[in-house]
Design a protein around this motif. Sequence first.
Motif, PDB file in Angstrom:
ATOM      1  N   ALA A   2      76.156 114.113 -18.029  1.00 26.93           N
ATOM      2  CA  ALA A   2      76.316 112.671 -18.271  1.00 26.93           C
ATOM      3  C   ALA A   2      75.313 112.200 -19.317  1.00 26.93           C
ATOM      4  N   ARG A   3      75.774 111.351 -20.204  1.00 25.99           N
ATOM      5  CA  ARG A   3      74.860 110.771 -21.207  1.00 25.99           C
ATOM      6  C   ARG A   3      73.989 109.720 -20.537  1.00 25.99           C
ATOM      7  N   LEU A   4      72.751 109.603 -21.014  1.00 26.59           N
ATOM      8  CA  LEU A   4      71.838 108.588 -20.470  1.00 26.59           C
ATOM      9  C   LEU A   4      72.174 107.205 -21.011  1.00 26.59           C
ATOM     10  N   PHE A   5      72.622 107.152 -22.290  1.00 30.15           N
ATOM     11  CA  PHE A   5      72.819 105.857 -22.964  1.00 30.15           C
ATOM     12  C   PHE A   5      74.204 105.754 -23.595  1.00 30.15           C
ATOM     13  N   ASP A   6      74.622 104.505 -23.791  1.00 28.71           N
ATOM     14  CA  ASP A   6      75.919 104.224 -24.426  1.00 28.71           C
ATOM     15  C   ASP A   6      75.747 103.870 -25.899  1.00 28.71           C
ATOM     16  N   GLY A 218      56.634 106.462 -17.002  1.00 27.04           N
ATOM     17  CA  GLY A 218      55.940 107.739 -16.847  1.00 27.04           C
ATOM     18  C   GLY A 218      56.376 108.676 -17.968  1.00 27.04           C
ATOM     19  N   TRP A 219      55.499 109.618 -18.296  1.00 27.56           N
ATOM     20  CA  TRP A 219      55.794 110.593 -19.350  1.00 27.56           C
ATOM     21  C   TRP A 219      56.428 111.801 -18.681  1.00 27.56           C
ATOM     22  N   ARG A 220      57.749 111.751 -18.514  1.00 27.91           N
ATOM     23  CA  ARG A 220      58.460 112.792 -17.778  1.00 27.91           C
ATOM     24  C   ARG A 220      59.913 112.795 -18.218  1.00 27.91           C
ATOM     25  N   GLU A 221      60.589 113.881 -17.927  1.00 28.62           N
ATOM     26  CA  GLU A 221      62.027 113.940 -18.219  1.00 28.62           C
ATOM     27  C   GLU A 221      62.715 112.803 -17.484  1.00 28.62           C
ATOM     28  N   LEU A 222      63.612 112.118 -18.165  1.00 30.64           N
ATOM     29  CA  LEU A 222      64.345 111.032 -17.512  1.00 30.64           C
ATOM     30  C   LEU A 222      65.771 111.479 -17.227  1.00 30.64           C
ATOM     31  N   LYS A 223      66.212 111.183 -16.017  1.00 31.24           N
ATOM     32  CA  LYS A 223      67.570 111.526 -15.598  1.00 31.24           C
ATOM     33  C   LYS A 223      68.399 110.241 -15.483  1.00 31.24           C
ATOM     34  N   THR A 224      69.681 110.411 -15.239  1.00 27.93           N
ATOM     35  CA  THR A 224      70.581 109.251 -15.137  1.00 27.93           C
ATOM     36  C   THR A 224      70.068 108.237 -14.115  1.00 27.93           C
ATOM     37  N   ASP A 225      69.574 108.716 -12.967  1.00 29.38           N
ATOM     38  CA  ASP A 225      69.077 107.798 -11.924  1.00 29.38           C
ATOM     39  C   ASP A 225      67.918 106.942 -12.426  1.00 29.38           C
ATOM     40  N   ASP A 226      67.094 107.509 -13.328  1.00 30.78           N
ATOM     41  CA  ASP A 226      65.932 106.767 -13.836  1.00 30.78           C
ATOM     42  C   ASP A 226      66.344 105.612 -14.736  1.00 30.78           C
ATOM     43  N   VAL A 227      67.430 105.809 -15.501  1.00 30.72           N
ATOM     44  CA  VAL A 227      67.835 104.770 -16.451  1.00 30.72           C
ATOM     45  C   VAL A 227      68.970 103.887 -15.923  1.00 30.72           C
ATOM     46  N   LYS A 266      73.213 112.311 -30.670  1.00 30.85           N
ATOM     47  CA  LYS A 266      73.650 113.715 -30.561  1.00 30.85           C
ATOM     48  C   LYS A 266      72.802 114.489 -29.555  1.00 30.85           C
ATOM     49  N   LEU A 267      71.498 114.178 -29.509  1.00 30.25           N
ATOM     50  CA  LEU A 267      70.629 114.807 -28.498  1.00 30.25           C
ATOM     51  C   LEU A 267      71.098 114.439 -27.092  1.00 30.25           C
ATOM     52  N   ASP A 268      71.519 113.187 -26.937  1.00 29.38           N
ATOM     53  CA  ASP A 268      71.985 112.725 -25.630  1.00 29.38           C
ATOM     54  C   ASP A 268      73.292 113.434 -25.260  1.00 29.38           C
ATOM     55  N   GLU A 269      74.130 113.631 -26.265  1.00 30.50           N
ATOM     56  CA  GLU A 269      75.421 114.303 -26.083  1.00 30.50           C
ATOM     57  C   GLU A 269      75.233 115.713 -25.502  1.00 30.50           C
ATOM     58  N   THR A 270      74.201 116.415 -25.986  1.00 33.49           N
ATOM     59  CA  THR A 270      73.983 117.816 -25.572  1.00 33.49           C
ATOM     60  C   THR A 270      73.093 117.930 -24.334  1.00 33.49           C
ATOM     61  N   GLY A 271      72.581 116.779 -23.845  1.00 32.49           N
ATOM     62  CA  GLY A 271      71.707 116.821 -22.668  1.00 32.49           C
ATOM     63  C   GLY A 271      70.248 117.064 -23.007  1.00 32.49           C
ATOM     64  N   ASP A 272      69.914 117.136 -24.318  1.00 31.02           N
ATOM     65  CA  ASP A 272      68.529 117.428 -24.713  1.00 31.02           C
ATOM     66  C   ASP A 272      67.638 116.191 -24.771  1.00 31.02           C
ATOM     67  N   LEU A 273      68.243 115.008 -24.770  1.00 27.61           N
ATOM     68  CA  LEU A 273      67.437 113.791 -24.844  1.00 27.61           C
ATOM     69  C   LEU A 273      66.594 113.623 -23.584  1.00 27.61           C
ATOM     70  N   SER A 274      67.181 113.980 -22.455  1.00 28.94           N
ATOM     71  CA  SER A 274      66.475 113.884 -21.179  1.00 28.94           C
ATOM     72  C   SER A 274      65.126 114.601 -21.248  1.00 28.94           C
ATOM     73  N   LYS A 275      65.147 115.827 -21.812  1.00 30.51           N
ATOM     74  CA  LYS A 275      63.907 116.632 -21.921  1.00 30.51           C
ATOM     75  C   LYS A 275      62.917 116.009 -22.896  1.00 30.51           C
ATOM     76  N   GLY A 296      50.561 106.076 -25.683  1.00 28.38           N
ATOM     77  CA  GLY A 296      51.995 106.190 -25.941  1.00 28.38           C
ATOM     78  C   GLY A 296      52.310 107.507 -26.624  1.00 28.38           C
ATOM     79  N   TRP A 297      53.571 107.712 -26.985  1.00 25.76           N
ATOM     80  CA  TRP A 297      54.015 108.980 -27.571  1.00 25.76           C
ATOM     81  C   TRP A 297      55.247 108.718 -28.426  1.00 25.76           C
ATOM     82  N   ILE A 298      55.402 109.496 -29.490  1.00 21.20           N
ATOM     83  CA  ILE A 298      56.592 109.373 -30.332  1.00 21.20           C
ATOM     84  C   ILE A 298      57.715 110.169 -29.684  1.00 21.20           C
ATOM     85  N   LEU A 299      58.880 109.554 -29.471  1.00 21.77           N
ATOM     86  CA  LEU A 299      59.991 110.268 -28.852  1.00 21.77           C
ATOM     87  C   LEU A 299      60.388 111.458 -29.731  1.00 21.77           C
ATOM     88  N   GLY A 300      60.420 112.636 -29.101  1.00 22.79           N
ATOM     89  CA  GLY A 300      60.797 113.845 -29.835  1.00 22.79           C
ATOM     90  C   GLY A 300      59.642 114.585 -30.465  1.00 22.79           C
TER      91      GLY A 300
END
Length: 301
Positions: A2-6, A218-227, A266-275, A296-300
């Motif tokens: 599942a994608r995290l975002f639309d 938090g600085w952690r992998e985010l799953k569908t439940d988190d968002v 595209k990262l979200d499409e492949t499931g890599d955005l979560s990581k 803070g941190w730069i995404l990616g």
Amino acid sequence: MARLFDAYIIADWTAAEGKKLGEQSVWIGVAKRDVRFRLYSETHNVATRAEGEALLASLLADHRKRGDRVLVGFDFNFGYPAGTAERLKLNGTPWQAMWKFIASNIVDKPDNTNNRYQVAAKVNRLMTDQAWPMWGAPASQAQRWLTTTKPPAGSGADIPEFRATENAVRKGKLQPKSVWQMHGAGAVGGQTLVGIPAVRRLLESLGPSGAVWPFGTGWRELKTDDVEPLSALVVEVWPSMFNAKPEAGEYKDQAQVRVTAEALAKLDETGDLSKAFGPPKSADEALIAQVEQEEGWILGA
């Protein structure tokens, strides 16, 4: 998966004084899916930061009505190097204290005139009573606590020049600027000072349906439940990481917001955005605390 975002919205901010379109102005890129779930993107250009804020609010309101979740990226620092809030004698969680301090000092008018150089000088006066760590100003804005050029080597040597995230991405052609640099090609210091209050207002307007990463999540992998409960998650991005090449007739900043939005989709499409929301394996507890509470941190990155 599942994608995290639309939808994915990227804002390229500016510290410019005066209204301006084209290069070095506010660009907003949006990547989203059509009725057949095909990804497409659009870009918007506005002449002032106030118009940029209004456009973001309206884009987010439209998505919210549809029940969409949106990832919103801004291209400036959300935090300062470790120890900054302490040097400024600010109380509370460092990132929140810095955001409050900046928002209460920055005056940014609807026509883009702003007092960022005066605020930079005040930061220097309070931190060191010297013309550092902030540096770089046009001659007309230079004064005792803010110089046109970089301070002599070793000045304020106990104050880190970069955050951990900039150190993590510095290699080859990728050389991020320090948030202390206010003026000159690629400088991000001014954008950060006028940008943080805009992000703060955006999050206030979203209320519980908005969050900022990694401070609020938090600085952690985010799953569908988190968002799931969110309509928007706000993150820091650095478009240079995505190597955008302008298409015919495109401005550089326009290409950057488009390509960054598409890359995150595209990262979200492949499931890599979560990581991408999680820390590198090498991160220890001290670094995680530093990133979550202050830098803070730069995404990616």
